[in-house]
Design a protein around this motif. Sequence first.
Motif, PDB file in Angstrom:
ATOM      1  N   UNK A 574       0.878  -1.112   0.180  1.00 56.70           N
ATOM      2  CA  UNK A 574      -0.182   0.224  -0.105  1.00 56.70           C
ATOM      3  C   UNK A 574       1.042   0.984   0.129  1.00 56.70           C
ATOM      4  N   UNK A 575       2.388   0.727   0.442  1.00 58.30           N
ATOM      5  CA  UNK A 575       2.725   2.613   0.738  1.00 58.30           C
ATOM      6  C   UNK A 575       3.157   2.678  -0.101  1.00 58.30           C
ATOM      7  N   UNK A 576       3.076   1.512  -0.936  1.00 58.56           N
ATOM      8  CA  UNK A 576       4.439   2.139  -2.666  1.00 58.56           C
ATOM      9  C   UNK A 576       3.163   1.804  -3.751  1.00 58.56           C
ATOM     10  N   UNK A 577       2.303   1.395  -3.020  1.00 57.92           N
ATOM     11  CA  UNK A 577       1.114   2.536  -4.551  1.00 57.92           C
ATOM     12  C   UNK A 577       0.771   1.717  -5.325  1.00 57.92           C
ATOM     13  N   UNK A 578       0.446  -0.154  -4.472  1.00 60.29           N
ATOM     14  CA  UNK A 578       0.361  -1.512  -5.345  1.00 60.29           C
ATOM     15  C   UNK A 578      -0.402  -2.269  -5.050  1.00 60.29           C
TER      16      UNK A 578
END
Length: 606
Positions: A574-578
């Motif tokens: 989630x933090x990686x935008x994935x």
Amino acid sequence: MARIALAAALTVALAACGSSPTRPMSQDTVIEPQRVTEHRGSDDLLTAGLGLAGLQAMTPPGFADAVHPTAAELRRRALWNNWRGIADLSATGGYGGVYGSVASVPGREYSALAKVPGAKQPHRVLVQVPDGFDLQRRCVVVAASSGSRGVYGAIAVAGAWGLPKGCAVAYTDKGAGTDYFDLDAQAGTREDGTAGAPGEPLAFIPDVPAGATGVSVKHAHSQDNPEADWGRHVKQAAEFALSALERAFPQAAPFRFDNTRVIAVGISNGGGAVLRAAELDGDWLDAVVAGEPNVHAEGPGARSLYDYTTEAALLMPCALLALPADSLPQPPVRAQAEPLWQARCASLKAAGLVEGADVAAQARSAHARLREHGWTDQALTAGALSVGFDLWRAIAVTYASAYGRYGVGEHPCGYAFAALNPDFSARAAAPAERAAWWADGSGIPPGAGVGIVDTRLAAPDFTLPGLQCLRALNDGDDEAAQRVQRGIAELRARPPRAGLPVIVVHGSDDGLVPPAFSSAPYVAQAKAAGREVAYWQVRNAQHFDGFLALPAYAARYAPLLPHVYAALDHVSAQLDGQATRAADQVIEARGRGAGKLEAGQLALPR
């Protein structure tokens, strides 16, 4: 004996590194490492070179000299004990294959003793920095030990996930741990785990009245109520991680909260600690995963650990007789325990705490009282383990002292700790016993050769008088009860910081920290405040993965750790935008029966 100053043990110096206006350090000083060690080749960060086979061995790593073990020997043995206390490492449990990692990770350890403002005693902080730390994706996993364990008490939770991924992992013992102090020998524990004497830097030096004997336990006798500071312990460990990374990679400095990802994780008490960290001010934390958290929330169903623990200690032995015998996974000594449970029913009837003319009716009465107070049959079934190991009493004795900020010899119910003779009388600890406490202890007696001294023991139900005293501290209104209750009131959790991703993972069958008293009201409170909290309920999971080595438990229960790792995977993605924000889930995991664990039995979220 007056407390010997710990100033020499606490090296808190140097101005803080520069930080951004949006994610500042919370202090004007940085805790500098007191000890740096290298761990490579046959002595890695994750298992001290033991590997899976060594961790699975039934006997702990030995000491060349039982009375004078080296710091390296103590570390290896502490890792062995903490791995086995948290993870299911049995041959059919799937660890290291179906899930989890025991990869050999070379690197360095940075450790220190740190104090939160206002504390009398320090907590241990330790940072493992792998040689493969990814400078392009700076990552710190910060963890608090489960239970009252020492500083390696989250190795199987945070280290196993973070180190193989190139993250640094920071740990705190959150003011508890295994730094016992021998009152007879006047010996404590140095920062490296070896034995030391007052006058040199020690991790715990209690206030000791003249003539005191036995063992002083940090969680019970620090006079700090450390649980009230759990969140601050976690944040200080994260700050220490940045300091250690500055030392490890000066060419890549500065390391700040605005350029280094920080994910907090913990289980049990460690889960409660990271949730308390989540509520602290400042944009210093990126995500939180809390497994089976001991957290005291507001709202319907919420109960303090001390409340339901003292209730269980009194009533559960009798109440279990109301459940079908074949419905219980055996507590290890069921056949021997049932006469004691029957005696408890009779004692409760005599005390007016249950009704009924015979054992069966009394058991039904005790069972009904627990159900009325929110216990499920699933929690009662799994709670049989805590009854069999006398864990409820162990928790209540230590926590009553901590909540009341009582020192050595001050327990309001007369309890103390010491090495014990076969007749349960206190004796002085042998040097070899004392030398192993730091590595072998769980931070809460009984265990590692340290037992509970109960001055109220009396026939026919020997532990009942002490348990009634402990319960009265929760329900009473005398000075001692008010003192303990004030300590409990300091533990109330608030919702996490707005915008912080949080996943709470809890087994539906948890019998030590039932979700109905902890996670469920916490999540409801957080969601009512509009916070980003997801609740993963894992069917057929109880509190202790380590006890899945018992066949009856393995057949019935699924491990929780794989789901904690999956939650870490999710917040990282989630933090990686994935990945999108996590959603609530009911996960249909199941026990492995008589065979080996298979991935499908975990039903991990995708």
